[in-house]
Design an enzyme around this catalytic site. Sequence first.
Site, PDB file in Angstrom:
ATOM      1  N   MET A 289       0.424   6.361  12.834  1.00 30.22           N
ATOM      2  CA  MET A 289       1.177   7.344  12.052  1.00 30.22           C
ATOM      3  C   MET A 289       1.025   8.716  12.710  1.00 30.22           C
ATOM      4  O   MET A 289       0.314   9.601  12.218  1.00 30.22           O
ATOM      5  CB  MET A 289       0.707   7.327  10.596  1.00 30.22           C
ATOM      6  CG  MET A 289       1.083   6.036   9.902  1.00 30.22           C
ATOM      7  SD  MET A 289       0.821   6.041   8.113  1.00 30.22           S
ATOM      8  CE  MET A 289      -0.935   5.697   8.029  1.00 30.22           C
TER       9      MET A 289
ATOM     10  N   ASP B 289       2.577  14.149  10.372  1.00 33.65           N
ATOM     11  CA  ASP B 289       1.694  14.874   9.444  1.00 33.65           C
ATOM     12  C   ASP B 289       0.478  15.444  10.179  1.00 33.65           C
ATOM     13  O   ASP B 289      -0.600  15.586   9.605  1.00 33.65           O
ATOM     14  CB  ASP B 289       1.230  13.977   8.288  1.00 33.65           C
ATOM     15  CG  ASP B 289       2.368  13.493   7.420  1.00 33.65           C
ATOM     16  OD1 ASP B 289       3.417  14.173   7.400  1.00 33.65           O
ATOM     17  OD2 ASP B 289       2.242  12.439   6.773  1.00 33.65           O
TER      18      ASP B 289
ATOM     19  N   GLY C  30       0.819  -1.212   0.000  1.00 30.74           N
ATOM     20  CA  GLY C  30       0.000   0.000   0.000  1.00 30.74           C
ATOM     21  C   GLY C  30       0.845   1.250   0.000  1.00 30.74           C
ATOM     22  O   GLY C  30       1.731   1.417  -0.823  1.00 30.74           O
ATOM     23  N   GLY C  31       0.545   2.154   0.925  1.00 32.32           N
ATOM     24  CA  GLY C  31       1.231   3.436   0.969  1.00 32.32           C
ATOM     25  C   GLY C  31       0.406   4.527   0.303  1.00 32.32           C
ATOM     26  O   GLY C  31      -0.578   4.273  -0.389  1.00 32.32           O
TER      27      GLY C  31
ATOM     28  N   ASN D  83       0.914   6.556  -2.208  1.00 35.49           N
ATOM     29  CA  ASN D  83       0.829   6.620  -3.661  1.00 35.49           C
ATOM     30  C   ASN D  83      -0.111   5.592  -4.254  1.00 35.49           C
ATOM     31  O   ASN D  83      -0.605   5.769  -5.377  1.00 35.49           O
ATOM     32  CB  ASN D  83       2.222   6.445  -4.286  1.00 35.49           C
ATOM     33  CG  ASN D  83       3.135   7.594  -3.964  1.00 35.49           C
ATOM     34  OD1 ASN D  83       2.681   8.683  -3.641  1.00 35.49           O
ATOM     35  ND2 ASN D  83       4.435   7.360  -4.039  1.00 35.49           N
TER      36      ASN D  83
ATOM     37  N   GLU E 126      -4.221   3.506   2.802  1.00 35.73           N
ATOM     38  CA  GLU E 126      -4.416   4.910   3.176  1.00 35.73           C
ATOM     39  C   GLU E 126      -5.516   5.539   2.322  1.00 35.73           C
ATOM     40  O   GLU E 126      -5.245   6.037   1.243  1.00 35.73           O
ATOM     41  CB  GLU E 126      -3.096   5.669   3.019  1.00 35.73           C
ATOM     42  CG  GLU E 126      -1.990   5.124   3.928  1.00 35.73           C
ATOM     43  CD  GLU E 126      -0.741   5.974   3.907  1.00 35.73           C
ATOM     44  OE1 GLU E 126      -0.800   7.155   3.499  1.00 35.73           O
ATOM     45  OE2 GLU E 126       0.313   5.468   4.286  1.00 35.73           O
TER      46      GLU E 126
END
Length: 491
Positions: free
Chosen positions: A206, A209, A98-99, A101, A141
């Site tokens: 996470m 951010d 995933g991630g 992008n 995400e």
Amino acid sequence: MCSPVIKGFLSHQEKKIVCYYGTWATYRSGNGKFDVGNINADLCTHLVYTFVGINSQGNVVSLDPYLDLPDNWGRDNFRIFNALKQTNTKLKTILAVGGWNEGSAKYSIMAASSALRKNFVSSAIKMIMTYGFDGLDIDWEYPNRRDSVNGKADIDNFTKLLKELRTEFDKYGLLLSAAVASTRDTASLSYDIPTIAQYLDLLGLMTYDMYGPWDTVTGHNSPLHKGEGDEHEIRENLNTVDVAVEYWLTQGFPPEKLVIGLPFYGHTFTLINPNVYSVRAPSYGPGISGPYTATNGNIGYNEFCSLLREQKWSIYQDSLAKVPYAVQNRNWVSYDDVDSLIAKAKYALSMNIAGVMIWSIETDDFHGICHNETFPLLRAVKRILSSSNSSGTTVGPVPTTPLLSSSTTSNPVTTQVPTTQHSSTPTTPKNDFTCKSAGMFPNPKDCGSFYVCIQNLDGSFFPNYFSCPANLYWDQEMMSCNYPYAVSCTV
């Protein structure tokens, strides 16, 4: 359901250091280039290889076959990465899928289909077992967010996916972890927290951010506590590490499975008025980029520590939030240093959670250019967690590594009074693209962006615009952002 003892992990007294490795750093130049051979296998308990993706059939696939695989004279990074366990026999290696992008749409579609979920599970196991990984990290995400196709149904579908992975992984003794959105406002939209806790061996918050150059004011990337500019915010609405941890724990997630994210990068802003430079100062967008990561608005610690040595910056400490920020004319940078990361590691001990995760090791000062040792950030965190006793306290003094200063630079440490309040995140959609069907499509006007078309209730299609990271192009064949040399684009 998982057994009370987390399979394959250290006991809860021995804290975990989960290190993500961004494989794209192998393509960087000069001192930014970071190969598997640069990894110090003794500094982490778990190493996570990022990222693989999925195709339209839900199968897990390499996003960079030349780098990952041995076929066609490839570099065979999967096997080289897993060979690090020969150096540290206690090390666990995990493959991340995933991630950012990869987006949400493909995972929303896959998780909604029993057949596609089955493909995902079986292909993940095959890749893990073939190349010698110890488990899988799910980095979707995010469910029910961004370009999700199925909306709220993602929440239950994500849970189904984890349950099915758990059932099959138990047959092979494989680890299952996930990286998730951390704050109440975001996590509450995506996860059935008490239920997913049953299926995961480890969960990474996470906790970064929290603020960034998408905001109209400056803010800390990863504040540990309530700090400057938060005076009028009620606690549950704060974007801070401690409030995020408290939320997940109060929702029923077990502390012995929880790790907090530590960023080895910073966010950069451009001040509207250079004379107004406190936290929550007005900003009109991303600031400087680093020479290696080359993305406006973001900068690796290895890049920024060099700037601090070579240029004149004023460094300020938010003594409440326990993080620094730096100012130079209109440039404003939120980042973490040795001291702020030590504070977060000590916080992890105080909460008796499983440990920390690092995003990501290739932006540490791994050459030791700014410090008197290599990997100064990672080593500082390890010293704290390794010195913990069974009660979760630290034993003895913990040495830190000072930033090697430039002979021409003087950096005062002060605290500023905030002048503005936080505002909501602005959006700048570019929806001049016409969708003819649902799916992901290249931007005909720009190689570095793409559209995700979502079907509305009335049968029409709505385009969502996405931009690839700097220096990457949209690859329609791979259905992901890719290196320009691998993409045919004539725009």
